[in-house]
Design a protein around this motif. Structure first.
Motif, PDB file in Angstrom:
ATOM      1  N   ARG A   4      -7.390 -24.913  -5.321  1.00  0.00           N
ATOM      2  CA  ARG A   4      -7.171 -24.662  -6.881  1.00  0.00           C
ATOM      3  C   ARG A   4      -6.355 -23.311  -6.541  1.00  0.00           C
ATOM      4  NH1 ARG A   4     -12.864 -21.404  -7.607  1.00  0.00           N
ATOM      5  NH2 ARG A   4     -13.427 -21.068  -5.380  1.00  0.00           N
ATOM      6  N   ARG A   5      -6.054 -22.782  -8.108  1.00  0.00           N
ATOM      7  CA  ARG A   5      -5.246 -21.812  -8.195  1.00  0.00           C
ATOM      8  C   ARG A   5      -6.000 -20.343  -8.154  1.00  0.00           C
ATOM      9  NH1 ARG A   5      -0.012 -20.437  -7.801  1.00  0.00           N
ATOM     10  NH2 ARG A   5       0.606 -18.763  -9.249  1.00  0.00           N
ATOM     11  N   SER A   6      -6.440 -20.001  -6.990  1.00  0.00           N
ATOM     12  CA  SER A   6      -7.317 -18.883  -6.603  1.00  0.00           C
ATOM     13  C   SER A   6      -6.524 -18.522  -5.415  1.00  0.00           C
ATOM     14  CB  SER A   6      -8.662 -19.333  -6.524  1.00  0.00           C
ATOM     15  OG  SER A   6      -9.530 -18.257  -6.077  1.00  0.00           O
ATOM     16  N   TRP A   7      -7.235 -17.306  -4.824  1.00  0.00           N
ATOM     17  CA  TRP A   7      -6.517 -16.935  -3.544  1.00  0.00           C
ATOM     18  C   TRP A   7      -6.569 -17.725  -2.342  1.00  0.00           C
ATOM     19  CZ3 TRP A   7     -10.066 -16.724   0.745  1.00  0.00           C
ATOM     20  CH2 TRP A   7     -11.532 -16.877   0.333  1.00  0.00           C
ATOM     21  N   THR A   8      -5.382 -17.660  -1.413  1.00  0.00           N
ATOM     22  CA  THR A   8      -5.188 -18.541  -0.699  1.00  0.00           C
ATOM     23  C   THR A   8      -5.855 -18.074   0.566  1.00  0.00           C
ATOM     24  OG1 THR A   8      -2.944 -18.793  -1.514  1.00  0.00           O
ATOM     25  CG2 THR A   8      -3.238 -19.439   0.667  1.00  0.00           C
ATOM     26  N   GLU A   9      -6.648 -19.078   1.001  1.00  0.00           N
ATOM     27  CA  GLU A   9      -7.602 -18.773   2.403  1.00  0.00           C
ATOM     28  C   GLU A   9      -6.725 -18.865   3.347  1.00  0.00           C
ATOM     29  OE1 GLU A   9      -7.878 -21.550   0.147  1.00  0.00           O
ATOM     30  OE2 GLU A   9      -9.907 -21.262  -0.833  1.00  0.00           O
ATOM     31  N   LEU A  10      -6.807 -17.721   4.368  1.00  0.00           N
ATOM     32  CA  LEU A  10      -5.943 -17.637   5.501  1.00  0.00           C
ATOM     33  C   LEU A  10      -6.947 -17.399   6.556  1.00  0.00           C
ATOM     34  CD1 LEU A  10      -3.384 -15.112   4.210  1.00  0.00           C
ATOM     35  CD2 LEU A  10      -3.096 -17.318   4.305  1.00  0.00           C
ATOM     36  N   PHE A  11      -6.534 -17.797   7.781  1.00  0.00           N
ATOM     37  CA  PHE A  11      -7.582 -17.749   8.993  1.00  0.00           C
ATOM     38  C   PHE A  11      -7.126 -16.942  10.047  1.00  0.00           C
ATOM     39  CE2 PHE A  11      -8.590 -21.386   6.306  1.00  0.00           C
ATOM     40  CZ  PHE A  11     -10.049 -21.331   6.401  1.00  0.00           C
ATOM     41  N   PHE A  12      -7.700 -16.200  10.607  1.00  0.00           N
ATOM     42  CA  PHE A  12      -7.667 -15.334  11.928  1.00  0.00           C
ATOM     43  C   PHE A  12      -8.160 -15.731  13.288  1.00  0.00           C
ATOM     44  CE2 PHE A  12      -7.385 -13.411   7.921  1.00  0.00           C
ATOM     45  CZ  PHE A  12      -6.129 -12.745   7.755  1.00  0.00           C
ATOM     46  N   LEU A  13      -7.569 -15.661  14.403  1.00  0.00           N
ATOM     47  CA  LEU A  13      -8.504 -15.828  15.599  1.00  0.00           C
ATOM     48  C   LEU A  13      -9.424 -14.774  15.825  1.00  0.00           C
ATOM     49  CD1 LEU A  13      -8.629 -17.221  18.502  1.00  0.00           C
ATOM     50  CD2 LEU A  13      -6.960 -15.177  19.285  1.00  0.00           C
ATOM     51  N   ASP A  14      -9.420 -13.793  15.487  1.00  0.00           N
ATOM     52  CA  ASP A  14     -10.363 -12.827  15.492  1.00  0.00           C
ATOM     53  C   ASP A  14      -9.953 -11.526  14.734  1.00  0.00           C
ATOM     54  OD1 ASP A  14      -8.449 -11.531  16.981  1.00  0.00           O
ATOM     55  OD2 ASP A  14      -9.723 -11.465  18.854  1.00  0.00           O
ATOM     56  N   GLU A  15     -10.500 -10.510  14.714  1.00  0.00           N
ATOM     57  CA  GLU A  15     -10.560  -9.389  13.964  1.00  0.00           C
ATOM     58  C   GLU A  15      -9.388  -8.543  14.327  1.00  0.00           C
ATOM     59  OE1 GLU A  15     -12.747  -5.719  11.275  1.00  0.00           O
ATOM     60  OE2 GLU A  15     -13.587  -6.788  13.187  1.00  0.00           O
ATOM     61  N   ALA A  16      -8.832  -8.229  15.773  1.00  0.00           N
ATOM     62  CA  ALA A  16      -7.978  -7.768  16.263  1.00  0.00           C
ATOM     63  C   ALA A  16      -6.478  -8.261  15.863  1.00  0.00           C
ATOM     64  CB  ALA A  16      -8.034  -7.892  17.750  1.00  0.00           C
ATOM     65  N   THR A  17      -6.512  -9.681  15.603  1.00  0.00           N
ATOM     66  CA  THR A  17      -5.458 -10.440  15.077  1.00  0.00           C
ATOM     67  C   THR A  17      -5.150 -10.238  13.689  1.00  0.00           C
ATOM     68  OG1 THR A  17      -5.874 -12.145  16.440  1.00  0.00           O
ATOM     69  CG2 THR A  17      -4.406 -12.631  14.573  1.00  0.00           C
ATOM     70  N   ALA A  18      -6.142  -9.900  12.724  1.00  0.00           N
ATOM     71  CA  ALA A  18      -5.938  -9.609  11.384  1.00  0.00           C
ATOM     72  C   ALA A  18      -5.634  -8.189  11.286  1.00  0.00           C
ATOM     73  CB  ALA A  18      -7.282  -9.839  10.603  1.00  0.00           C
ATOM     74  N   LEU A  19      -6.208  -7.245  12.094  1.00  0.00           N
ATOM     75  CA  LEU A  19      -5.880  -6.092  12.099  1.00  0.00           C
ATOM     76  C   LEU A  19      -4.212  -5.761  12.404  1.00  0.00           C
ATOM     77  CD1 LEU A  19      -9.105  -4.199  13.556  1.00  0.00           C
ATOM     78  CD2 LEU A  19      -8.171  -4.156  11.032  1.00  0.00           C
ATOM     79  N   ALA A  20      -3.777  -6.387  13.499  1.00  0.00           N
ATOM     80  CA  ALA A  20      -2.512  -6.309  13.989  1.00  0.00           C
ATOM     81  C   ALA A  20      -1.700  -6.797  12.843  1.00  0.00           C
ATOM     82  CB  ALA A  20      -2.312  -7.010  15.106  1.00  0.00           C
ATOM     83  N   ALA A  21      -1.976  -7.717  12.030  1.00  0.00           N
ATOM     84  CA  ALA A  21      -1.117  -8.401  11.005  1.00  0.00           C
ATOM     85  C   ALA A  21      -1.057  -7.361   9.895  1.00  0.00           C
ATOM     86  CB  ALA A  21      -1.855  -9.668  10.483  1.00  0.00           C
ATOM     87  N   GLY A  22      -1.963  -6.323   9.744  1.00  0.00           N
ATOM     88  CA  GLY A  22      -1.782  -5.543   8.497  1.00  0.00           C
ATOM     89  C   GLY A  22      -3.145  -5.646   7.704  1.00  0.00           C
TER      90      GLY A  22
END
Length: 208
Positions: free
Chosen positions: A64-82
């Protein structure tokens, strides 16, 4: 075919089967009719990392026209991505991150918008992921930090490095040449100040 919704430590959004431990978003980036990404890779400065389960709510990905669900291996990955923890579904983690983020920068407690503004400057360089200079030996970086070497991302844990892969980590020797630090400086300061990110179970050496 897997959807293009998996985030790498380089902040790229790729299509792979694995999903990882966390979801999150950067705003609306997809066309729900085709469930494909548009040309945009962010529509807000609030790049957040969310829990995959929250109050029993189940979302159909990119439906749907809502936020785009993204996925991360873990939190370190998410933090590195910003990205940073969500203040709604991961409130305890977000509060701990804010405290460490403020302490690491020696400033008074910052609001989410203030954190997002700093991270936005640190994570991008002309629309692409910014690499930051390595100011200390890799072995001195805090656990959860990530560096780039030869086009690959390496997680630092216990003074040693592990190669990031979409499905997990594997032990890897410390490269002779480091291209730069992927984790934004303010997030790196938060890790040094005591914030402990959730790591994928594969982030270990055989003898651990």
């Amino acid at each position: 075919m897997p959807l293009q919704n998996r985030v790498t430590p380089f902040a790229d959004i790729v299509a792979v089967e694995a999903r990882g431990l966390f979801t999150g978003n950067r705003g609306i980036l997809h066309d729900p009719a085709t469930r494909t990404l548009t040309r945009r890779r962010w529509t807000t400065k609030a790049w957040i990392t969310c829990a995959c389960e929250y109050k029993g709510i189940r979302r159909e990905v990119m439906a749907r026209r809502s936020w785009t669900e993204l996925f991360f291996l873990d939190e370190a990955t998410a933090l590195a991505a910003g990205h940073r923890p969500c203040f709604l579904c991961r409130r305890d983690a977000a509060l701990a991150f804010r405290q460490a983020w403020s302490a690491g920068r020696a400033v008074t407690a910052q609001g989410a918008a203030d954190i997002d503004a700093v991270l936005h400057m640190e994570r991008l360089d002309k629309g692409r992921k910014r690499l930051h200079p390595l100011r200390h030996p890799v072995t001195m970086l805090p656990d959860g930090a990530m560096v780039a070497a030869g086009g690959s991302a390496l997680l630092v844990r216990g003074g040693r490095t592990l190669l990031w892969q979409p499905g997990g980590y594997r032990p890897a020797p410390l490269p002779a040449v480091i291209d730069g630090v992927l984790t934004p400086p303010s997030t790196l300061a938060a890790l040094a100040a005591g914030y402990s990110p959730v790591l994928h179970p594969s982030a270990c050496y055989p003898e651990d």
